[in-house]
Structures are given as C-alpha cells and as structure tokens.
Design a protein around this motif. Structure first.
Motif, PDB file in Angstrom:
ATOM      1  N   THR A  84      26.147  -1.037   5.603  1.00 21.19           N
ATOM      2  CA  THR A  84      25.140   0.025   5.588  1.00 21.19           C
ATOM      3  C   THR A  84      24.682   0.327   4.167  1.00 21.19           C
ATOM      4  N   ASP A  85      25.460  -0.121   3.161  1.00 22.04           N
ATOM      5  CA  ASP A  85      25.094   0.291   1.800  1.00 22.04           C
ATOM      6  C   ASP A  85      23.834  -0.415   1.282  1.00 22.04           C
ATOM      7  N   TYR A  86      23.343  -1.455   2.008  1.00 22.90           N
ATOM      8  CA  TYR A  86      22.100  -2.098   1.581  1.00 22.90           C
ATOM      9  C   TYR A  86      20.944  -1.097   1.595  1.00 22.90           C
ATOM     10  N   LYS A  87      21.038  -0.104   2.501  1.00 21.38           N
ATOM     11  CA  LYS A  87      19.913   0.834   2.646  1.00 21.38           C
ATOM     12  C   LYS A  87      19.680   1.602   1.347  1.00 21.38           C
ATOM     13  N   ASP A  88      20.770   2.045   0.731  1.00 12.58           N
ATOM     14  CA  ASP A  88      20.617   2.795  -0.527  1.00 12.58           C
ATOM     15  C   ASP A  88      20.083   1.901  -1.636  1.00 12.58           C
ATOM     16  N   PHE A  89      20.565   0.639  -1.665  1.00 11.04           N
ATOM     17  CA  PHE A  89      20.093  -0.285  -2.703  1.00 11.04           C
ATOM     18  C   PHE A  89      18.609  -0.592  -2.546  1.00 11.04           C
ATOM     19  N   VAL A  90      18.213  -0.857  -1.293  1.00 15.46           N
ATOM     20  CA  VAL A  90      16.853  -1.354  -1.059  1.00 15.46           C
ATOM     21  C   VAL A  90      15.845  -0.215  -0.929  1.00 15.46           C
ATOM     22  N   TYR A  91      16.209   0.825  -0.161  1.00 17.02           N
ATOM     23  CA  TYR A  91      15.210   1.851   0.166  1.00 17.02           C
ATOM     24  C   TYR A  91      15.377   3.141  -0.630  1.00 17.02           C
ATOM     25  N   GLN A  92      16.522   3.296  -1.292  1.00 13.37           N
ATOM     26  CA  GLN A  92      16.789   4.456  -2.148  1.00 13.37           C
ATOM     27  C   GLN A  92      16.452   5.781  -1.454  1.00 13.37           C
TER      28      GLN A  92
END
Ligand code: SF4
Ligand code: SF4
Ligand code: SF4
Length: 271
Positions: free
Chosen positions: A117-125
């Motif tokens: 799920t941590d991709y969301k913070d990296f990609v979409y901030q």
C-alpha cells in the motif's frame, strides 16, 4: 458507350494481390516500452511492413481504422472497468489477439502494487487517499478476455515478436518456451552468476530471451515471468544462503516481475 480496351481486359483477368493482414497495436497501463521495441527492430521492420498492413499504432502513426483487425497486439495491464470495457471491444474486432509484454501477460511490474500500500504515498502523495486506488488491482488482460498468444518480457524480445508474426503469417503456431532461462544461458556458454558469487533467478524464470542478462554479467530478474511449477521457496532459500539476502529481500526479488505469477500470490484471472 464505353468499351473496355485490351489493357483493361488483361487487368481484369490478372490475379488480385492478396490483401495484407491488418495489424494494430493498443496500450493500457504500461510504460509503452514494448511498443518501442517494434520501432527498434531496424531494417527488419521493412520486411514486417512488406508483409502486414499496420492500421493503428499510436506511437508511430496517427491513422485510425474502424474495420476488423486480423491481429491485435495489446500492451499493458488492466485495472478498472473502463479498461475492461475497452479491451472487450477490441477483442470483438480481432481475429487474433496477442498479450504483448509482461504487463499484459501477467500484470508485470505493475502488479507489485497488488501486494503493498505504500506505493500510494510515493506515487500520489497528497492524493494517496483517492478511494478508487483501494480497489484497483493490476491484472493481466486474460482476466477480462480470451488471449490467443503471449509475447513475454519487460520489454518483449523483438526477435521473439518477429518469430510470432512470421509463424502466424505462415499459418503455424508461434513457439512459446516452457523451459527456464538457465537452458538458454548454458547454450551460449555464459559463466553462471552463482560461480561468480552472485545470485540469479534463471532457474525459475521462463526462457525465450536467449539469456542476455547473465551474458552481460547481471542476474536474471525473471522479467518474462516464471516457468510452470516454479519452486519459488527453494529459489528464495538459495538467494538467502548464497546471496545473503534476508527472507524479505529474497521474497521481493522473486516477486519483482512476477508478483501475479507466484503460487502464493496468484490473482484471480492471472496466469
Ligand atoms: S512489460 Fe515492461 S517495457 Fe513493456 S510496457 Fe510493461 S513495463 Fe513497459
Ligand atoms: S547465470 Fe543464471 S541463468 Fe545462467 S545458468 Fe546461472 S543461474 Fe542459470
Ligand atoms: S535474462 Fe531474465 S531478466 Fe534478462 S531478459 Fe531474460 S528473463 Fe528477462
């Protein structure tokens, strides 16, 4: 009254040249690197263009075509109902449909997001809480439609693509390798990465690329997915013992291009 002259009559009797197969390329969620491989074929591209009629290919031409296609190449994974609906419309117009590249065949590297799920913070901030991100999974196109053939790899191997096109033009079944990359690596007499104290996923990776990575001194990352019945647990044990990886790192190594292929994480509809 107009009468046909001799030249017109001869032209009428001459055998009509067979129409070239109509071929089109389409993309879904992808980096479009597999489509670029077609434009990278070089001089052989002229042979391809002599044998087929490319009617849609957004990366190279602006023309659109509204008839039926003989062969459609689909690049990219799908992740929502809009993609699924568009894909189904393409399938209805295609005699032969080919999953083109790892993203289309298995979900490829896009499928990593299915397991974190941590991709969301990296990609979409600041937009990371958009609700549709919670349900969207990266899936292979076979999750929504029937696929006739697959061109594996991230990116695809251009010579394998030529092999597929050539076999189809001659009415033959394209060859899809079922053996591991190690077979092709041994065939070209490359020194094994393990003999160099390195690691490599070649024993569980599906061949067809002619093993270029070990030949260039770097480990195979299984970008073409896994062979059937791949022993991932044994591979990870080897990675832990021989490369000194932690259990988590060994697991993420063999997952990178094959997140949807692994026996423990297989997605509905994924192969
Ligand atoms: S398979 Fe790899 S190169 Fe091809 S579209 Fe997907 S990410 Fe890009
Ligand atoms: S370098 Fe990799 S692909 Fe080649 S033989 Fe060794 S393990 Fe297999
Ligand atoms: S050697 Fe492995 S990582 Fe390299 S192209 Fe072949 S399957 Fe992909």
């Amino acid at each position: 009254m107009k009468t046909a002259n001799k030249t017109d009559k001869a032209a009428d009797k001459a055998p009509k040249a067979a129409a070239k197969p109509k071929v089109a390329f389409f993309d879904f969620a992808s980096c479009e690197g597999c489509q670029l491989q077609i434009t990278n074929i070089g001089e052989l591209l002229l042979d391809v263009l002599g044998a087929v009629d490319v009617v849609e290919f957004r990366e190279a031409i602006s023309e659109k075509y509204d008839g039926d296609y003989d062969v459609v190449f689909v690049e990219g994974s799908i992740g929502d109902h809009h993609a699924e609906e568009r894909l189904k419309k393409l399938r209805a117009r295609a005699k032969v449909l080919i999953a083109y590249g790892a993203c289309a065949c298995t979900g490829g590297i896009n499928a990593l997001k299915n397991h974190t799920t941590d991709y969301k913070d990296f990609v979409y901030q600041k937009d990371a809480r958009m609700p549709h991100l919670d349900s969207a999974k990266a899936l292979p196109i076979s999750a929504a439609i029937k696929v006739d053939y697959a061109a594996l790899g991230c990116p695809v191997n251009k010579y394998e693509v030529l092999q597929i096109i050539s076999h189809l033009l001659h009415g033959k079944e394209p060859v899809v390798p079922t053996w591991p990359v190690c077979v092709e690596c041994k065939r070209r007499e490359t020194v094994c990465r393990y003999a160099e104290g390195d690691h490599c996923l070649g024993p569980i990776a599906r061949a067809g690329c002619t093993a270029p990575c070990p030949a260039d001194g770097i480990p195979c990352e299984a970008c073409r997915g896994l062979v059937e019945h791949a022993n991932e647990a044994a591979m990870e044990k080897v990675l832990m013992q021989r490369a000194g990886f932690s259990k988590q790192r060994a697991s993420s190594k063999s997952r990178m291009f094959a997140a949807n292929c692994r026996a423990d994480t297989v997605q509905e509809g994924a192969k």
